[in-house]
Enzyme design. Structure first.
Site, PDB file in Angstrom:
ATOM      1  N   LYS A  22      20.942  13.115  65.914  1.00  0.00           N
ATOM      2  CA  LYS A  22      22.314  13.017  65.721  1.00  0.00           C
ATOM      3  C   LYS A  22      23.107  13.420  67.422  1.00  0.00           C
ATOM      4  CE  LYS A  22      23.749  17.613  64.996  1.00  0.00           C
ATOM      5  NZ  LYS A  22      24.791  18.308  65.778  1.00  0.00           N
ATOM      6  N   ASN A  23      22.328  14.263  68.367  1.00  0.00           N
ATOM      7  CA  ASN A  23      22.824  14.469  69.400  1.00  0.00           C
ATOM      8  C   ASN A  23      22.912  13.342  70.621  1.00  0.00           C
ATOM      9  OD1 ASN A  23      23.763  16.824  68.277  1.00  0.00           O
ATOM     10  ND2 ASN A  23      22.068  18.365  68.995  1.00  0.00           N
ATOM     11  N   CYS A 115      32.541  29.184  67.964  1.00  0.00           N
ATOM     12  CA  CYS A 115      31.801  28.913  66.554  1.00  0.00           C
ATOM     13  C   CYS A 115      30.860  30.046  66.482  1.00  0.00           C
ATOM     14  CB  CYS A 115      31.286  27.534  66.313  1.00  0.00           C
ATOM     15  SG  CYS A 115      29.889  27.062  67.550  1.00  0.00           S
ATOM     16  N   ARG A 120      31.098  28.751  73.403  1.00  0.00           N
ATOM     17  CA  ARG A 120      31.314  27.383  73.499  1.00  0.00           C
ATOM     18  C   ARG A 120      32.531  26.942  74.408  1.00  0.00           C
ATOM     19  NH1 ARG A 120      28.734  24.354  69.201  1.00  0.00           N
ATOM     20  NH2 ARG A 120      27.770  23.341  70.813  1.00  0.00           N
ATOM     21  N   PRO A 121      32.583  27.492  75.634  1.00  0.00           N
ATOM     22  CA  PRO A 121      33.417  26.895  76.592  1.00  0.00           C
ATOM     23  C   PRO A 121      33.141  25.457  77.203  1.00  0.00           C
ATOM     24  CG  PRO A 121      31.974  28.312  77.881  1.00  0.00           C
ATOM     25  CD  PRO A 121      31.663  28.220  76.290  1.00  0.00           C
ATOM     26  N   ILE A 122      34.508  24.890  77.682  1.00  0.00           N
ATOM     27  CA  ILE A 122      33.930  23.603  78.196  1.00  0.00           C
ATOM     28  C   ILE A 122      34.641  23.478  79.662  1.00  0.00           C
ATOM     29  CG2 ILE A 122      34.179  22.095  75.919  1.00  0.00           C
ATOM     30  CD1 ILE A 122      37.248  21.318  76.974  1.00  0.00           C
ATOM     31  N   ASP A 306      17.877  25.057  69.408  1.00  0.00           N
ATOM     32  CA  ASP A 306      18.158  24.235  68.160  1.00  0.00           C
ATOM     33  C   ASP A 306      16.953  24.431  67.269  1.00  0.00           C
ATOM     34  OD1 ASP A 306      20.720  23.660  69.015  1.00  0.00           O
ATOM     35  OD2 ASP A 306      20.245  21.399  69.164  1.00  0.00           O
ATOM     36  N   ILE A 328      20.401  30.580  75.372  1.00  0.00           N
ATOM     37  CA  ILE A 328      21.583  29.690  75.677  1.00  0.00           C
ATOM     38  C   ILE A 328      22.873  30.024  75.061  1.00  0.00           C
ATOM     39  CG2 ILE A 328      22.301  27.098  75.267  1.00  0.00           C
ATOM     40  CD1 ILE A 328      19.337  27.496  77.084  1.00  0.00           C
ATOM     41  N   ARG A 398      25.711  17.814  57.925  1.00  0.00           N
ATOM     42  CA  ARG A 398      26.152  17.413  59.093  1.00  0.00           C
ATOM     43  C   ARG A 398      24.857  16.858  60.210  1.00  0.00           C
ATOM     44  NH1 ARG A 398      27.739  22.127  62.181  1.00  0.00           N
ATOM     45  NH2 ARG A 398      27.360  20.452  63.747  1.00  0.00           N
TER      46      ARG A 398
HETATM   47  C1  EPZ Z   1      24.390  20.472  72.903  1.00  0.00           C
HETATM   48  O1  EPZ Z   1      25.758  21.333  72.645  1.00  0.00           O
HETATM   49  C2  EPZ Z   1      24.190  20.314  71.335  1.00  0.00           C
HETATM   50  N1  EPZ Z   1      25.259  19.677  70.624  1.00  0.00           N
HETATM   51  C3  EPZ Z   1      23.772  21.426  70.517  1.00  0.00           C
HETATM   52  O2  EPZ Z   1      23.276  21.192  69.371  1.00  0.00           O
HETATM   53  C4  EPZ Z   1      22.805  22.324  71.343  1.00  0.00           C
HETATM   54  O3  EPZ Z   1      22.444  23.502  71.079  1.00  0.00           O
HETATM   55  C5  EPZ Z   1      22.973  22.470  72.936  1.00  0.00           C
HETATM   56  O4  EPZ Z   1      23.574  21.139  73.446  1.00  0.00           O
HETATM   57  C6  EPZ Z   1      22.111  23.215  73.750  1.00  0.00           C
HETATM   58  O5  EPZ Z   1      20.855  22.237  73.627  1.00  0.00           O
HETATM   59  C7  EPZ Z   1      25.396  18.235  70.683  1.00  0.00           C
HETATM   60  O6  EPZ Z   1      24.825  17.455  71.434  1.00  0.00           O
HETATM   61  C8  EPZ Z   1      26.412  17.503  69.866  1.00  0.00           C
HETATM   62  P1  EPZ Z   1      25.618  23.096  76.063  1.00  0.00           P
HETATM   63  P2  EPZ Z   1      26.468  21.239  74.158  1.00  0.00           P
HETATM   64  O7  EPZ Z   1      27.115  22.564  76.870  1.00  0.00           O
HETATM   65  O8  EPZ Z   1      26.584  20.318  74.919  1.00  0.00           O
HETATM   66  C9  EPZ Z   1      27.496  26.946  78.253  1.00  0.00           C
HETATM   67  C10 EPZ Z   1      23.202  21.544  66.893  1.00  0.00           C
HETATM   68  O9  EPZ Z   1      22.705  22.120  66.236  1.00  0.00           O
HETATM   69  N2  EPZ Z   1      28.788  25.986  78.818  1.00  0.00           N
HETATM   70  O10 EPZ Z   1      24.533  22.264  76.818  1.00  0.00           O
HETATM   71  O11 EPZ Z   1      27.919  21.869  73.545  1.00  0.00           O
HETATM   72  C11 EPZ Z   1      27.588  26.996  76.861  1.00  0.00           C
HETATM   73  O12 EPZ Z   1      27.969  28.213  76.424  1.00  0.00           O
HETATM   74  C12 EPZ Z   1      23.891  21.637  68.236  1.00  0.00           C
HETATM   75  O13 EPZ Z   1      22.787  20.218  66.745  1.00  0.00           O
HETATM   76  C13 EPZ Z   1      29.491  26.667  79.575  1.00  0.00           C
HETATM   77  O14 EPZ Z   1      29.475  27.823  79.882  1.00  0.00           O
HETATM   78  O15 EPZ Z   1      25.848  22.603  74.759  1.00  0.00           O
HETATM   79  C14 EPZ Z   1      25.946  27.405  76.575  1.00  0.00           C
HETATM   80  O16 EPZ Z   1      25.766  28.660  76.753  1.00  0.00           O
HETATM   81  C15 EPZ Z   1      24.562  22.994  68.287  1.00  0.00           C
HETATM   82  N3  EPZ Z   1      30.680  26.065  80.014  1.00  0.00           N
HETATM   83  C16 EPZ Z   1      25.078  26.454  77.459  1.00  0.00           C
HETATM   84  O17 EPZ Z   1      26.313  26.107  78.490  1.00  0.00           O
HETATM   85  C17 EPZ Z   1      30.582  24.378  79.405  1.00  0.00           C
HETATM   86  O18 EPZ Z   1      31.396  24.068  79.928  1.00  0.00           O
HETATM   87  C18 EPZ Z   1      24.566  25.089  76.950  1.00  0.00           C
HETATM   88  O19 EPZ Z   1      25.591  24.567  76.315  1.00  0.00           O
HETATM   89  C19 EPZ Z   1      29.703  23.751  78.611  1.00  0.00           C
HETATM   90  C20 EPZ Z   1      28.845  24.614  78.025  1.00  0.00           C
END
Ligand code: EPZ
Length: 419
Positions: A22-23, A115, A120-122, A306, A328, A398
């Site tokens: 999926k990811n 969530c 989950r910031p971006i 995950d 994480i 999902r």
């Molecule tokens: C991906 O989410 C996956 N989702 C998640 O899978 C997975 O848990 C996660 O990576 C970590 O492996 C998809 O690929 C669709 P991150 P993503 O940005 O990319 C922080 C599942 O169950 N962060 O790597 O959104 C964040 O808060 C899902 O399939 C910032 O601080 O995760 C976290 O602590 C859930 N600023 C860390 O980084 C940002 O701009 C890692 O998050 C972005 C993230």
């Protein structure tokens, strides 16, 4: 709404086909927006998150066709404004930001809220887009990104919890059509990032170093269509592997990539599982005795967040005390209170869960809160004596393709029932 009714206590036996990841599929589908030409994506799992992404692509003007597990996308014309209500509903859709910005020089995506697993910031996605020359405005819950031209840049994308998977994907996609060279330091190394890079390269992009913390993207003027097969889902594979060990079964994971599962297999072996790698499969079974573990989630190649919830269930069956630390996401222990309904004894101490082992789980009605928490509840239901009803399984749909059907094939007593 549907529930899964599980009658526990039957060991899982047999072989299971691992679906596409999926990811990996979500960002790859978003990347099809980077070209006017036709892209063929194979081994796409049939999941509601994927259906959502396809709806988003359609709402942006792309034409899509689905036949079996192959999705064809032709984004000959793309309009900037899609159905943003759709985007708001799925966090993974934030990865249309990079492709839209690269193709149209303008993008508007809904700012994903927090969530159940954390805030989950971006900010890192936006930092990357700004470094490439975009102006970002946040207004009315939306991110508006705009630029006259994207120019390659050097950037550091490490955050508080390490690299960002979708942030790296987003920047890689935007940089593919930027002028000049982009260097992403502290890039995510996940196999899903490598899969996206391979797809982008098949489209004519120049992405080097994916899978390492430094990714270099040399921008090109245009990308063309490509044909790509998505990697197998390592999280689905890990979930079945854990379920096999937890139920004292023996399961072959067909098509799974052991090289994507090193940390999980290492921990399973440490816990006493027997792992055989042969042919196109990986077979996993319970060894003589389970042992407790100390597990900390980390960015790839560390133990995946995950899989944390599912591993916690296995640890309720090992003698002694196990420690599971989540590094994480800050609140990814929602499954703990539901597992308690089945008799699990787990204490939360800051970012760690202290799991008391060798507990007799017994079936009960439980509520799924997110995708992987739901998977953990299913594994627990398979172990527990009696009947477990896992409610709100739309979370499972999902991210796990035909989970109930696959489990039934392995001998589990699982039925889907309307509430
Ligand atoms: C991906 O989410 C996956 N989702 C998640 O899978 C997975 O848990 C996660 O990576 C970590 O492996 C998809 O690929 C669709 P991150 P993503 O940005 O990319 C922080 C599942 O169950 N962060 O790597 O959104 C964040 O808060 C899902 O399939 C910032 O601080 O995760 C976290 O602590 C859930 N600023 C860390 O980084 C940002 O701009 C890692 O998050 C972005 C993230």
């Amino acid at each position: 709404m549907y529930s899964l009714i599980i009658k526990g206590g039957t060991p899982l036996h047999g072989a299971v086909e691992i679906s596409g990841a999926k990811n990996a599929a979500l960002p790859i589908l978003a990347a099809t927006l980077l070209t006017r030409e036709k892209c063929v994506i194979r081994r796409v799992p049939n999941l509601s998150d994927v259906a959502f992404m396809v709806k988003i692509l359609n709402s942006l003007g792309a034409r899509t066709r689905q036949r079996g597990d192959t999705i064809t996308v032709e984004a000959e014309r793309v309009k900037g404004l899609g159905d943003y209500e759709l985007v708001r509903k799925m966090r993974g859709s934030v990865c249309i930001l990079g492709p839209l910005l690269a193709r149209l020089r303008e993008a508007r995506v809904s700012l994903p809220g927090g969530c159940v697993i954390g805030s989950r910031p971006i900010d890192l996605h936006l930092k990357g887009m700004r470094a490439l020359g975009a102006t970002i405005r946040i207004e009315g819950g939306y991110v508006h990104a705009r630029t006259r031209r994207l120019v390659g840049a050097e950037m550091f994308l490490g955050g508080r919890a390490g690299p960002t998977v979708l942030g790296t994907a987003n920047v890689m996609m935007a940089a593919a059509l930027a002028e000049g060279v982009t260097i992403i330091e502290s890039a995510a190394c996940e196999p899903e990032v490598v899969d996206l890079a391979n797809f982008l390269n098949a489209m004519g992009a120049h992405v080097q170093g994916a899978g390492s913390p430094t990714i270099t993207v040399t921008g090109v003027k245009e990308l063309h269509g490509a044909d790509h097969e998505v990697i197998p889902d390592r999280i689905e594979a890990a979930t079945f592997a854990i379920a096999a060990v937890a139920t004292r079964g023996h399961v072959t994971l067909r098509g799974a990539r052991p090289d994507h599962l090193s940390a999980v297999l290492d921990k399973l072996q440490e816990a006493g599982a027997r792992i055989d790698r042969s042919g196109d499969g990986l077979s996993v079974r319970r060894g003589r005795q389970l042992l407790p573990l100390d597990v900390t989630t980390q960015p790839y190649a560390g133990f995946p967040t995950d899989v944390q919830a599912q591993m916690m269930v296995l640890m309720t069956q090992a003698p002694g005390i196990s420690i599971i630390t989540e590094r994480i996401f800050e609140s990814r222990f929602m499954h703990v209170s539901e597992l308690a309904r089945l008799g699990a004894e787990i204490l939360i101490e800051g970012p760690s869960a202290v799991v008391k082992g060798r507990v007799r789980l017994s079936g009960a009605p439980v509520m799924a809160s997110d995708l992987r928490a739901s998977a953990a509840l299913v594994v627990a239901g398979l172990v527990a004596r009696g009947e477990t009803r896992v409610k709100r399984i739309y979370h499972l749909d999902r991210g796990y393709e035909r989970l109930d059907e696959k489990l039934r094939k392995l001998g589990a007593k699982v039925q889907r029932a309307r509430d």
